[in-house]
Design an enzyme around this catalytic site. Structure first.
Site, PDB file in Angstrom:
ATOM      1  CG  LEU A   1      -1.775  -0.848   1.420  1.00 39.89           C
ATOM      2  CD1 LEU A   1      -2.677  -0.839   2.817  1.00 39.89           C
ATOM      3  CD2 LEU A   1      -3.228  -0.676   0.151  1.00 39.89           C
ATOM      4  N   GLY A   2       1.804   1.137   0.459  1.00 41.36           N
ATOM      5  CA  GLY A   2       2.947   2.467   0.227  1.00 41.36           C
ATOM      6  C   GLY A   2       4.359   1.988   1.318  1.00 41.36           C
TER       7      GLY A   2
ATOM      8  N   GLY B   1       7.489   3.797   4.355  1.00 43.95           N
ATOM      9  CA  GLY B   1       8.446   4.932   4.621  1.00 43.95           C
ATOM     10  C   GLY B   1       9.344   5.031   4.907  1.00 43.95           C
TER      11      GLY B   1
ATOM     12  CG  PHE C   1      10.239   4.762  11.046  1.00 39.50           C
ATOM     13  CD1 PHE C   1      11.528   5.370  10.949  1.00 39.50           C
ATOM     14  CD2 PHE C   1       8.932   5.712  10.957  1.00 39.50           C
ATOM     15  CE1 PHE C   1      11.561   6.267  11.594  1.00 39.50           C
ATOM     16  CE2 PHE C   1       9.966   6.533  11.737  1.00 39.50           C
ATOM     17  CZ  PHE C   1      11.025   6.727  12.004  1.00 39.50           C
ATOM     18  N   GLY C   2       9.887   1.077   7.161  1.00 38.20           N
ATOM     19  CA  GLY C   2       9.121   0.533   6.575  1.00 38.20           C
ATOM     20  C   GLY C   2       7.891   0.403   5.382  1.00 38.20           C
TER      21      GLY C   2
ATOM     22  CB  VAL D   1       1.986   0.290   4.928  1.00 37.44           C
ATOM     23  CG1 VAL D   1       0.496   0.021   5.531  1.00 37.44           C
ATOM     24  CG2 VAL D   1       2.728   1.242   5.764  1.00 37.44           C
TER      25      VAL D   1
ATOM     26  CE  LYS E   1       3.765   2.625  10.356  1.00 38.18           C
ATOM     27  NZ  LYS E   1       3.276   3.829  10.853  1.00 38.18           N
TER      28      LYS E   1
ATOM     29  CG  ASP F   1       5.176  13.114   9.947  1.00 35.47           C
ATOM     30  OD1 ASP F   1       5.689  14.725   9.590  1.00 35.47           O
ATOM     31  OD2 ASP F   1       5.686  12.195   9.254  1.00 35.47           O
TER      32      ASP F   1
END
Ligand SMILES: *[C@@H]1O[C@H](CO)[C@@H](O)[C@H](O)[C@H]1NC(C)=O
Ligand SMILES: *[C@@H]1O[C@H](CO)[C@@H](O)[C@H](O)[C@H]1NC(C)=O
Ligand SMILES: *[C@@H]1O[C@H](CO)[C@@H](O)[C@H](O)[C@H]1NC(C)=O
Ligand SMILES: *[C@@H]1O[C@H](CO)[C@@H](O)[C@H](O)[C@H]1NC(C)=O
Ligand SMILES: *[C@@H]1O[C@H](CO)[C@@H](O)[C@H](O)[C@H]1NC(C)=O
Ligand SMILES: *[C@@H]1O[C@H](CO)[C@@H](O)[C@H](O)[C@H]1NC(C)=O
Ligand SMILES: *[C@@H]1O[C@H](CO)[C@@H](O)[C@H](O)[C@H]1NC(C)=O
Ligand SMILES: *[C@@H]1O[C@H](CO)[C@@H](O)[C@H](O)[C@H]1NC(C)=O
Ligand SMILES: *[C@@H]1O[C@H](CO)[C@@H](O)[C@H](O)[C@H]1NC(C)=O
Ligand SMILES: *[C@@H]1O[C@H](CO)[C@@H](O)[C@H](O)[C@H]1NC(C)=O
Ligand SMILES: *[C@@H]1O[C@H](CO)[C@@H](O)[C@H](O)[C@H]1NC(C)=O
Length: 859
Positions: free
Chosen positions: A569-570, A572, A574-575, A577, A591, A688
């Site tokens: 799904l995406g 970032g 840190f890892g 998803v 995640k 954030d």
């Protein structure tokens, strides 16, 4: 092709029978030849090994991988391990009636295991591991009464273990079914007729239910692995009384429980590995382990043991890995632990340990992992830690350690990760220069302490060398940097001092995360923090249970098609998803944190902590977690309708995202933030907030997500110093960006910028905002009379589905006023989230009344 094969077989048969001297054997050996040829015919044999060596001019007894009986030409072994065969197993192999060994490990086989193999009455070794065999295990294998070893591990076998599988295998010594997709219960009578079993590995499947009691009677057992399944309940007491058991691996079943018997009935004299981590064991650490003189690895972490660090551990002189973390550990770290001179891994984290770190720790010369984080340790970091020349991971974060950081740490050339954050350490940060010898250092976290020293908070981004590959992500949060327009940083002005090159030199060896470290570096807190965390572990808190209801790695792997890119799904900082469907049918977002970053562990902890406490209609919910030594994941509510970022900037559906809808989203977000800031027991700072962190569920209700760097604000003063990696360029309040000072007001700033973005459809990082001109400045210049020139044109064309009139300027003024008030540079002048909610509700009410009136007037 079938015709051809038949002809070839026929010719071959003729050739062999012609050369075969003994007519008595012709029959059986013909059958063997036909079986081998049929086997070959189902393989694509990409390297041509069989094509070259299985030829009709040579007796099949001399074919590669084939062995025959000494007395007659009958196949006794077919052994082609590690050869690329590719294809499925022909059922004809079941006709090799003299076969004793079948070894096809790691040969790229697919398809099912033929039930016909059950006819191999003389088979002793059946090794089909490390392939991609699928479907269920045929019950007929239970007819292989001479079988000594059965290895079907590392395949894709599914379904249940057939209850009759071991019924007649009286001679079985070893059975391996690890790493398949087997589910259901282990049949309760499975082991009732296999007295000779020494080796059982059913690990990494989805087996559930109780551990079969039949295991208790296996007196020859040496290795038992049932780890990474979903087994539950207690173990039979006799499991702790086995004179030959060397390996007992039961980690990560989540729900295995005690009681573990006391000294008298606990007797595992040959034990080398004892793994019960990630289960639900309670009581004291089993004192019977003290007599396991060969024990090398002891893993009891992530359970509910309540104990001190037992002094009997020092009897285990062979111990190499000791993991007791994440239990209810109290008391002191015994100095005698240092007698464990072979210890390489020590985890005593996440407990309530107090007192000082004994200087004797420096005697454990083999130590390379030291986890003492999240306890209540006090006193100084002992100088002797510098004697641990093999140390690579040292984590002392979130304790109450005080005093200066010993410069002896610079002696540890192997140090890769050093995390000291969240202590009461003090002194000049010049100690960092001592670390310049730590050439392996990848991550250094020292924020949230009381260090002093002068650090430039503005400076030019260096170029060349390791800096030539800089990405924006690696610099995120360093608002004070300048000089790289391509990365979105403005050119440096004359007055910018440059980043102290000596400091950069220290961090340069830390390639890879050097830039993360740079970020940390510029955020070293120079102010005193307020109060301490205090919420590290409260096992009596019922909300804690949520973080202990672990889902297995295997289940998540299955749910996400083995974390396939199709489910992504995406991703970032840190890892990643992934979308996944749990076996319950529930669709979720998984995640997965990148454990190469220690930061990710902290982010996991932060997100878990915040989400498990916070419950609000507009906050994403955490459903489950999964964590082990090198893997952590959060299972979150799945939001099928994407993010606000996508809707605003990448969507065809923007025309239907009218004024009222946008107002609704901003109201939802403000209510979630009001809850976190004012109504929640602990004040939670999101740190954030931005459109990509606002997600939509099926009915388009906005949910605030991604609490990876969220903070709990404790104490009465309004702000705190945030740890290492703050928010996102463009949405970050100036005081947060420059000094890492986060507060409710810094979240309000991000909210204000987001509001301006939603109604102008311009990102704060839009190319048009250069130099002095920012999104806020641009809106400010148009306020109040020219707002129609900056509002998103889509809103003017058709302001809502209920009205075809152009949007009245009178709604834009109070709305943009909120955005401007929230994003002023002075924190004191910003609104509170509570006020934002009140004002937005008012605007929404008036707008709805107005559209009704306009509708009536039009009719
Ligand atoms: C196999 O042997 C049996 C008797 O042992 C005989 O009746 C049969 O004809 C033989 N078949 C062949 C193909 O030689
Ligand atoms: C058998 O035939 C193959 C070609 O089909 C040839 O390469 C090989 O040398 C022959 N082997 C013997 C022992 O004649
Ligand atoms: C099967 O092959 C593997 C790989 O070469 C080897 O390690 C193993 O000992 C073999 N097992 C048997 C029973 O032949
Ligand atoms: C061998 O096995 C196959 C499939 O299992 C079967 O069709 C065939 O009749 C068997 N017998 C011989 C002599 O090949
Ligand atoms: C065959 O198996 C080997 C070892 O498991 C693997 O590396 C290789 O990718 C496989 N080849 C194919 C084409 O699947
Ligand atoms: C082999 O096993 C299957 C399933 O357990 C059974 O139905 C069958 O009768 C067995 N065959 C023989 C010849 O024993
Ligand atoms: C468990 O099995 C899956 C796939 O079968 C594999 O990807 C994963 O790494 C395994 N986990 C462990 C800890 O062996
Ligand atoms: C764990 O096992 C207990 C009984 O042994 C059961 O009540 C509980 O529901 C189980 N929990 C999970 C998460 O499976
Ligand atoms: C930590 O230690 C301090 C003083 O030693 C004590 O006041 C505090 O209650 C302890 N906190 C926890 C969580 O045990
Ligand atoms: C360990 O470190 C301490 C303090 O740095 C030092 O005094 C001592 O000699 C060292 N011991 C050994 C065995 O190296
Ligand atoms: C920059 O990236 C390229 C491509 O990934 C790589 O080949 C090169 O070694 C990198 N340079 C440095 C200095 O890391």
């Amino acid at each position: 092709a079938a015709e051809c094969i038949r002809v070839v077989i026929l010719l071959a048969l003729l050739a062999i029978s012609a050369s075969s001297p003994s007519p008595a054997n012709a029959n059986g050996s013909d059958t063997d030849l036909a079986a081998l040829l049929a086997f070959k015919a189902q393989l694509s044999d990409p390297l041509g090994v069989l094509a070259r060596t299985w030829t009709s001019n040579v007796s099949f007894c001399r074919w590669a991988g084939v062995a025959c009986s000494r007395r007659q030409p009958r196949v006794t072994a077919l052994s082609l391990p590690d050869m690329a065969l590719h294809g499925s197993i022909a059922p004809h192999l079941g006709n090799l009636s003299f076969l004793s060994v079948l070894n096809l490990t790691n040969t790229n086989l697919t398809g099912s295991i033929p039930a016909d193999l059950g006819g191999l009455r003389r088979l002793r070794y059946l090794i089909l591991s490390r392939n991609s065999l699928s479907n269920t295990i045929p019950p007929a294998l239970g007819n292989l009464s001479r079988l000594v070893s059965l290895d079907l591990g590392h395949n894709q076998l599914s379904g249940q273990i057939p209850p009759e599988l071991l019924l007649r295998l009286h001679n079985l010594g070893k059975i391996v079914l690890t790493r398949n997709n087997l589910r259901g219960q282990i049949p309760s009578h499975l082991f009732n007729n296999t007295p000779s079993l020494t080796y059982i590995d059913f690990g990494n499947n989805s087996l559930s239910g109780p551990v079969p009691t039949g295991l208790a009677s296996l007196t020859m057992l040496e290795v038992l692995s049932l780890q990474l399944n979903q087994l539950s309940g207690p173990l039979h007491q006799a499991m702790y009384n086995k004179s030959r058991l060397q390996v007992m691996a039961l980690v990560a079943n989540n729900n295995l429980t005690g009681p573990i018997p006391d000294n008298q009935s606990f007797s595992l004299p040959m034990l080398r590995y004892f793994g019960l981590a990630q289960n639900n064991f309670v009581g004291q650490f089993p004192p019977g382990l003290a007599s396991c003189q060969y024990l090398q690895k002891l893993s009891l972490s992530v359970n509910s043991f309540v104990d001190v660090v037992p002094t009997w551990l020092t009897k285990l002189t062979q111990l190499e890995a000791l993991s007791l973390g994440d239990n209810d550990l109290s008391g002191l770290i015994p100095a005698t632990l240092s007698n464990l001179s072979n210890l390489n891994y020590l985890d005593l984290s996440r407990g309530n340990l107090e007192g000082e770190i004994p200087p004797e720790v420096g005697l454990m010369q083999e130590l390379s992992y030291l986890h003492l984080e999240a306890n209540n340790l006090t006193g100084k970091i002992p100088d002797s830690l510098g004697n641990l020349t093999k140390l690579s991971f040292l984590v002392l974060a979130t304790n109450q350690l005080s005093g200066p950081v010993p410069t002896t740490l610079g002696n540890i050339a192997s140090l890769g990760i050093l995390s000291l954050l969240g202590n009461n350490l003090e002194g000049n940060i010049d100690f960092l220069s001592a670390l310049s010898n730590c050439v392996q250092l990848q991550d250094l976290a020292i924020s949230s302490n009381f260090f002093v020293g002068t650090i430039p908070d503005q400076g030019q981004i260096p170029g060349g060398g390791v800096f030539s590959n800089l990405t924006l992500q690696s610099l995120t949060g360093n608002a004070g940097l300048c000089g790289s327009p391509s990365l979105g940083f403005s050119p440096c002005l004359e007055k910018h001092p440059s980043v102290n090159r000596n400091f950069l030199k220290i961090l340069l060896p830390a390639i890879g995360v050097a830039f993360g470290a740079l970020g940390i570096f510029l955020y070293v807190s120079m102010r005193r923090r307020h109060k301490r965390k205090g919420e590290v572990k409260a096992s009596t808190d019922p909300s804690d249970i949520i973080c202990h209801q672990l889902v297995s790695h295997h289940e998540l792997s299955r749910a996400t098609n083995n974390f396939s890119d199709k489910n992504l799904l995406g991703s970032g900082s840190f890892g990643k998803v992934f979308k996944g469907q749990l076996s319950s049918g529930l669709v979720v977002a998984v995640k997965v944190l990148d454990m190469h970053q220690e930061q990710a562990i902290r982010s996991f902890d932060a997100e878990c902590r915040v989400l498990r406490m916070a419950r609000h209609r507009n906050l994403i919910k955490i459903l489950n977690t999964c964590s082990n030594l090198d893997w952590r994941a959060l299972v979150l509510e799945y939001m099928p309708n994407g993010s606000l970022e996508a809707l605003l900037h990448h969507s065809q559906g923007i025309r239907h995202f009218g004024f009222l809808e946008r107002l609704g989203v901003m109201l939802d977000v403000s209510m979630a933030m009001e809850y976190l800031h004012h109504e929640h027991y602990d004040v939670v700072l999101h740190c954030d907030l931005k459109p990509s962190n606002v997600l939509f569920n099926e009915d388009m209700t906005a949910h605030v997500a991604d609490f990876g760097i969220a903070r709990l604000l404790l104490g009465d003063e309004g702000s705190m110093i945030c740890a290492s990696m703050p928010g996102t360029v463009g949405y970050m309040a100036p005081e947060y960006g420059s000094y890492g000072r986060a507060s409710r007001k810094s979240d309000v700033f991000s909210y204000g910028i987001m509001l301006l973005e939603v109604f102008t459809r311009r990102r704060p990082t839009d190319a048009m905002f250069v130099g002095e001109l920012s999104l806020r400045q641009w809106v400010h210049q148009a306020f109040p009379v020219n707002l129609v020139h900056i509002v998103d044109g889509q809103l003017l064309q058709s302001s809502s589905s209920t009205s075809s009139c152009s949007l009245d300027g009178r709604f834009l003024v109070p709305l943009f006023e909120i955005g401007l008030l929230c994003s002023t540079s002075s924190p004191d002048q910003r609104m509170t989230m509570g006020d934002v909610v009140v004002r937005l509700k008012k605007i929404k009410k008036e707008y709805i009344e107005w559209t009704r009136e306009m509708g009536r007037a039009a009719r």
